[in-house]
Design a protein around this motif. Structure first.
Motif, PDB file in Angstrom:
ATOM      1  N   PRO A 397      -0.221  -2.129  -7.071  1.00  0.00           N
ATOM      2  CA  PRO A 397      -1.957  -2.048  -7.077  1.00  0.00           C
ATOM      3  C   PRO A 397      -1.598  -1.291  -8.167  1.00  0.00           C
ATOM      4  CG  PRO A 397      -0.240  -0.590  -4.808  1.00  0.00           C
ATOM      5  CD  PRO A 397       0.734  -1.899  -5.907  1.00  0.00           C
ATOM      6  N   GLU A 398      -3.411  -1.426  -8.597  1.00  0.00           N
ATOM      7  CA  GLU A 398      -3.786  -1.334  -9.779  1.00  0.00           C
ATOM      8  C   GLU A 398      -5.494  -1.146 -10.106  1.00  0.00           C
ATOM      9  OE1 GLU A 398      -3.926  -4.227 -13.390  1.00  0.00           O
ATOM     10  OE2 GLU A 398      -2.186  -3.627 -13.537  1.00  0.00           O
ATOM     11  N   HIS A 399      -5.823  -0.203 -10.550  1.00  0.00           N
ATOM     12  CA  HIS A 399      -7.610   0.064 -10.803  1.00  0.00           C
ATOM     13  C   HIS A 399      -7.878  -0.513 -11.429  1.00  0.00           C
ATOM     14  CE1 HIS A 399      -6.472   3.817  -8.546  1.00  0.00           C
ATOM     15  NE2 HIS A 399      -5.137   4.106  -9.504  1.00  0.00           N
ATOM     16  N   LEU A 400      -9.096  -0.857 -11.491  1.00  0.00           N
ATOM     17  CA  LEU A 400     -10.531  -1.150 -12.320  1.00  0.00           C
ATOM     18  C   LEU A 400     -10.830   0.142 -13.076  1.00  0.00           C
ATOM     19  CD1 LEU A 400     -12.539  -3.148 -10.142  1.00  0.00           C
ATOM     20  CD2 LEU A 400     -11.147  -4.664 -12.462  1.00  0.00           C
ATOM     21  N   GLU A 402     -13.371   2.658 -15.193  1.00  0.00           N
ATOM     22  CA  GLU A 402     -14.802   2.995 -14.171  1.00  0.00           C
ATOM     23  C   GLU A 402     -16.028   1.794 -14.412  1.00  0.00           C
ATOM     24  OE1 GLU A 402     -17.075   4.996 -11.990  1.00  0.00           O
ATOM     25  OE2 GLU A 402     -14.267   5.170 -12.615  1.00  0.00           O
ATOM     26  N   ARG A 405     -15.961  -1.180 -11.983  1.00  0.00           N
ATOM     27  CA  ARG A 405     -15.948  -0.970 -10.416  1.00  0.00           C
ATOM     28  C   ARG A 405     -17.124  -0.504 -10.426  1.00  0.00           C
ATOM     29  NH1 ARG A 405     -12.739   2.974 -10.729  1.00  0.00           N
ATOM     30  NH2 ARG A 405     -11.262   3.010 -10.210  1.00  0.00           N
ATOM     31  N   ASP A 417     -11.119  -2.143  -0.018  1.00  0.00           N
ATOM     32  CA  ASP A 417     -10.900  -0.998  -0.093  1.00  0.00           C
ATOM     33  C   ASP A 417     -10.194   0.103   0.879  1.00  0.00           C
ATOM     34  OD1 ASP A 417     -11.717  -1.965  -2.394  1.00  0.00           O
ATOM     35  OD2 ASP A 417     -13.881  -1.255  -1.524  1.00  0.00           O
ATOM     36  N   TRP A 420      -6.064   0.048   0.566  1.00  0.00           N
ATOM     37  CA  TRP A 420      -5.949   0.101  -0.601  1.00  0.00           C
ATOM     38  C   TRP A 420      -6.568   2.042  -0.867  1.00  0.00           C
ATOM     39  CZ3 TRP A 420      -1.318  -0.981  -2.412  1.00  0.00           C
ATOM     40  CH2 TRP A 420      -1.292  -1.569  -2.398  1.00  0.00           C
ATOM     41  N   HIS A 422      -7.968   4.312  -2.971  1.00  0.00           N
ATOM     42  CA  HIS A 422      -8.306   4.315  -4.617  1.00  0.00           C
ATOM     43  C   HIS A 422      -7.846   3.302  -5.025  1.00  0.00           C
ATOM     44  CE1 HIS A 422      -4.455   5.583  -3.878  1.00  0.00           C
ATOM     45  NE2 HIS A 422      -4.026   5.532  -5.292  1.00  0.00           N
ATOM     46  N   ALA A 423      -7.751   2.085  -4.390  1.00  0.00           N
ATOM     47  CA  ALA A 423      -7.109   0.785  -5.691  1.00  0.00           C
ATOM     48  C   ALA A 423      -7.988  -0.209  -5.261  1.00  0.00           C
ATOM     49  CB  ALA A 423      -5.569   0.504  -5.047  1.00  0.00           C
ATOM     50  N   ASP A 424      -8.085  -0.705  -6.757  1.00  0.00           N
ATOM     51  CA  ASP A 424      -9.505  -1.636  -6.970  1.00  0.00           C
ATOM     52  C   ASP A 424      -8.940  -3.134  -6.449  1.00  0.00           C
ATOM     53  OD1 ASP A 424     -11.429  -0.242  -7.411  1.00  0.00           O
ATOM     54  OD2 ASP A 424     -10.034   0.088  -9.057  1.00  0.00           O
TER      55      ASP A 424
END
Length: 761
Positions: A397-400, A402, A405, A417, A420, A422-424
């Motif tokens: 899992p990973e974030h974009l 900001e 996003r 969404d 996960w 909070h994960a993107d």
């Protein structure tokens, strides 16, 4: 993780409610291979009774069922999951060829044995008949979201532990942390059957050898009430130990008695499922159905005890615990947004190959997401195309960022969404193991015409700037064959190929069912294919070929077909097209098979015997239609035609047998004719096949065929129609089809019987 946090909050809210504190409950699940499927039935009843479960421990199959239960799968979802798996694939090291080339698919259906070797290096994945790569991939997919190194007591929705055995010092190893898929794989590594799992200086095998029913581990984790399920049968008597498998199972059962009685003594409610008639290898669908039902029946026999136990636990009899739903209702089909790729232990050339083959850089809707199917296809390609011993695909899992996003289009990844939070999306991590020095294939077959035959294949990758591999094949038997092939895999769409082959042919030729003559000749063949486009279901080859015929002798009657014994050579220009979308190589129920070839035959690159060269056109087209669930109809039309003034007898049309090119290259099958018969230069046939599956692997096949032959196309209807019928029985095994055929035709006017054991080559 968001899911784990939600579940933890839910459990804490339950404990912080107005109800008085209750006792912690643990479920202990024993090992037992396939017999452990009974755990699912028992868990169904525990959920139905409203028994809260706070801790899960298990060994071997109990670690698999227990580990999945601990991350949120409920009993019903586990039931569904085990029923949809192809266990004949999962518990082997067979490759998934759904996205591989037709050539690779053909190899899988030619050889019963395939293994990678690393010459000069110790294979760290050896030590068992099965390396367990398909099991490892399945665990990786089912544990999506829980594949990183975790604390099993705090990072999972339910605290979990499983047991393995370190054969270095014969010690018990308890997993309270680590990578969950790896822990489950180590716990079920039955010695000799599955390769052990190596972790540092530990070599781990099945935990049942030290603690097959880890109730003591549950107590150590704080369990105040222990409910356990075991699936061990009673020891066999001397009279019952008659076969190898029964003796092996007895050895396993006896060695799994360590700590067993002591752990039963500290169990509050023990349920022992009757698994008589089944073994640790009983992974058939019927066996799984029965074992799950028996687990449910055994738990229901303890229903009153379960209801009474609820009061001891500290919950009302009417209390029903919330049944957790699977973390991923469609865990094997859900798509995850790809935020990037990481390639580990891989050369830049290999990385580029994977990106191009799977279009990983294409920003299309179907290319920027990944599911379990694509995960499997990527790892298969790493092993088959790039020759890595092991391959792993992890989704992290990973974030974009900001800014990125904010630019996302609403509504596209809502599923992502909700899962996960909070994960993107995910980062796809592809990790390669040691590279194989050689891949070896082995096949053995028997039939009553050629008797025994052995074929060995070697795939050897070469170190070069672009992927290059050699393919060496040797066949021993009545027909000797040796072939070497060099294929280059550049970044372009084609894979140029150069090959050289030797065939030692010993052919019996029949006329109207009677042996006419026998001819023995050596065929030397070299082929250059500048165009070799190989896709999943499609293969196109274009190039030039040289054939040299060295005739040894011919034995037959004075009236037999006039075949020259003068050595001769030919040059031909060829184009071959193959398409195959059938769902099974030997017993398809749906799909299409189409093959076509054009060849222009000469003896000096231009002419043949100082005349215009010979054009050869051949094709076959078959479709499969499934009627109901077991009955299949397969119409087929095929033929071979020559256009030119001269047709060398060595390339003439022959019919007979059950497979294209079985004994000699130009042989086409015909129902009712068992041996090779020459026919005229224009031949067209139709065939209708009916296939009935009985049980899982038994097949009854009936064929009826009709064919026309002529010297010229305009005279196709001048000759009598050749008719033939054939009935067959086959049992499909991992070593290939085993069966018998009986046929009759109006050309031979006599029945024939053909026995076959093994894959066709």
């Amino acid at each position: 993780m968001f899911v784990a946090v939600l579940m933890t909050i839910s459990m804490n809210a339950q404990n912080d409610s107005k109800d008085p504190p209750r006792k912690k409950v643990a479920v202990v699940l024993s090992g037992g291979g396939a017999k452990g499927m009974a755990h699912i039935g028992a868990l169904k009843v525990l959920e139905k009774a409203g028994i809260p479960i706070d801790i899960v421990t298990g060994t071997s199959m109990g670690s698999i069922i227990g580990g999945l239960y601990a991350i949120g799968y409920n009993a019903n979802s586990l039931d569904s999951m085990v029923r949809v798996q192809d266990w004949s694939y999962v518990i082997t090291d067979k490759e998934d060829m759904s996205r591989q080339s037709l050539i690779d698919r053909q190899k899988q259906n030619t050889y019963f044995f395939t293994s990678g070797l690393t010459i000069g290096k110790r294979d760290m994945n050896a030590g068992g008949i099965i390396k367990g790569k398909n099991l490892a991939e399945l665990f990786q997919q089912l544990c999506f979201g829980f594949t990183d190194s975790l604390n099993f007591s705090t990072d999972l929705p339910k605290p979990f532990a499983c047991v393995a055995t370190d054969i270095i010092d014969n010690s018990e190893v308890v997993f309270h942390s680590g990578r969950l898929p790896q822990a489950m794989r180590a716990s079920m590594a039955i010695p000799a059957a599955f390769s052990p799992v190596r972790m540092g200086d530990k070599v781990l095998v099945d935990g049942g050898l030290k603690n097959n029913y880890p109730a003591d581990i549950a107590r150590e984790m704080g369990a105040e009430i222990v409910i356990g399920v075991s699936v061990q049968g009673a020891p066999k008597t001397a009279e019952e130990l008659g076969g190898t498998m029964s003796i092996l199972n007895q050895i396993i059962d006896i060695n799994c008695k360590n700590k067993y009685d002591d752990n039963i003594a500290i169990t509050d409610l023990h349920m022992k499922v009757d698994t008589k008639g089944y073994t640790p290898a009983s992974f058939s669908q019927a066996a799984i159905d029965t074992l799950i039902r028996r687990g449910e029946e055994e738990a229901m026999r303890h229903w009153d005890e379960l209801i009474a136990l609820k009061e001891r636990i500290g919950v009302e009899k009417s209390y029903q615990s919330e049944i957790l739903h699977p973390i991923r209702p469609g865990v094997m089909t859900d798509k995850h947004r790809i935020l990037g790729y990481t390639f580990e232990n891989m050369t830049p050339q290999d990385e580029r190959f994977l990106r191009q083959k799977f279009g990983l850089d294409k920003k299309l809707a179907n290319k920027d997401s990944i599911d379990a199917k694509l995960e499997q296809e990527l790892t298969t390609s790493m092993r088959v195309d790039l020759f890595y011993q092991t391959a792993e695909c992890r989704l992290v899992p990973e974030h974009l960022p900001e800014v990125t996003r904010r630019m996302r289009i609403p509504g596209i990844w809502n599923t992502q969404d909700s899962i996960w939070g909070h994960a993107d999306g995910v980062r796809v991590v592809l990790t390669a193991g040691e590279r194989k020095t050689v891949q070896i294939h082995g096949g053995v077959r028997y039939d009553n015409e050629e008797y025994a035959a052995l074929q060995i294949g070697l795939d050897i990758p070469l170190k070069a700037a672009v992927p290059v591999n050699t393919d060496i094949t040797v066949r021993l038997g009545k027909r000797l064959m040796a072939r070497g092939e060099l294929t280059i895999h550049p970044s372009s769409f084609t894979s140029p190929t150069l090959s050289y082959a030797f065939h030692r042919n010993d052919v019996d030729v029949y006329s109207n069912g009677d042996l006419d003559y026998n001819i023995r000749y050596n065929q030397f063949q070299a082929e250059l294919l500048p165009l070799n486009l190989s896709l999943t279901r499609f293969n196109l080859k274009m190039g030039v070929r040289w054939d040299y015929m060295h005739y040894r002798d011919k034995l037959g009657s004075d009236n037999s077909l006039d075949v020259t014994l003068e050595n001769e050579h030919f040059f031909s220009y060829r184009a071959r097209l193959n398409f195959n979308s059938e769902d099974d190589w030997y017993f398809p129920t749906r799909g299409v098979r189409f093959n076509a070839e054009y060849a222009y035959l000469t003896d000096n690159f231009v002419k043949l015997d100082d005349k215009t060269g010979l054009s050869e056109v051949s094709a076959d087209w078959r479709m499969s239609f499934l009627l109901g669930s077991r009955f299949t109809i397969q119409p087929m039309v095929y033929g071979r035609f020559f256009f030119g003034s001269v047709t060398p007898p060595v390339f003439g049309n022959t019919i007979g047998g059950d497979w294209f090119g079985h004994y000699i290259e130009q042989q086409v099958p015909f129902a009712g004719i068992g041996n090779i018969e020459y026919v005229k230069s224009q031949f067209l046939a139709v065939q209708l096949q009916a296939q009935q599956r009985i049980g899982t692997n038994n097949y009854l096949v009936f064929k009826v065929a009709g064919g026309q032959q002529a010297d010229k196309m305009t005279r196709m209807l001048d000759n009598r129609t050749i008719l033939g019928v054939q009935g067959s029985y086959f049992y499909n095994t991992m070593f290939g089809p085993v069966g018998a055929m009986v046929g009759y035709s109006n050309r031979t006017k006599k029945p024939y019987i053909f026995l076959n054991i093994g894959f066709v080559f």
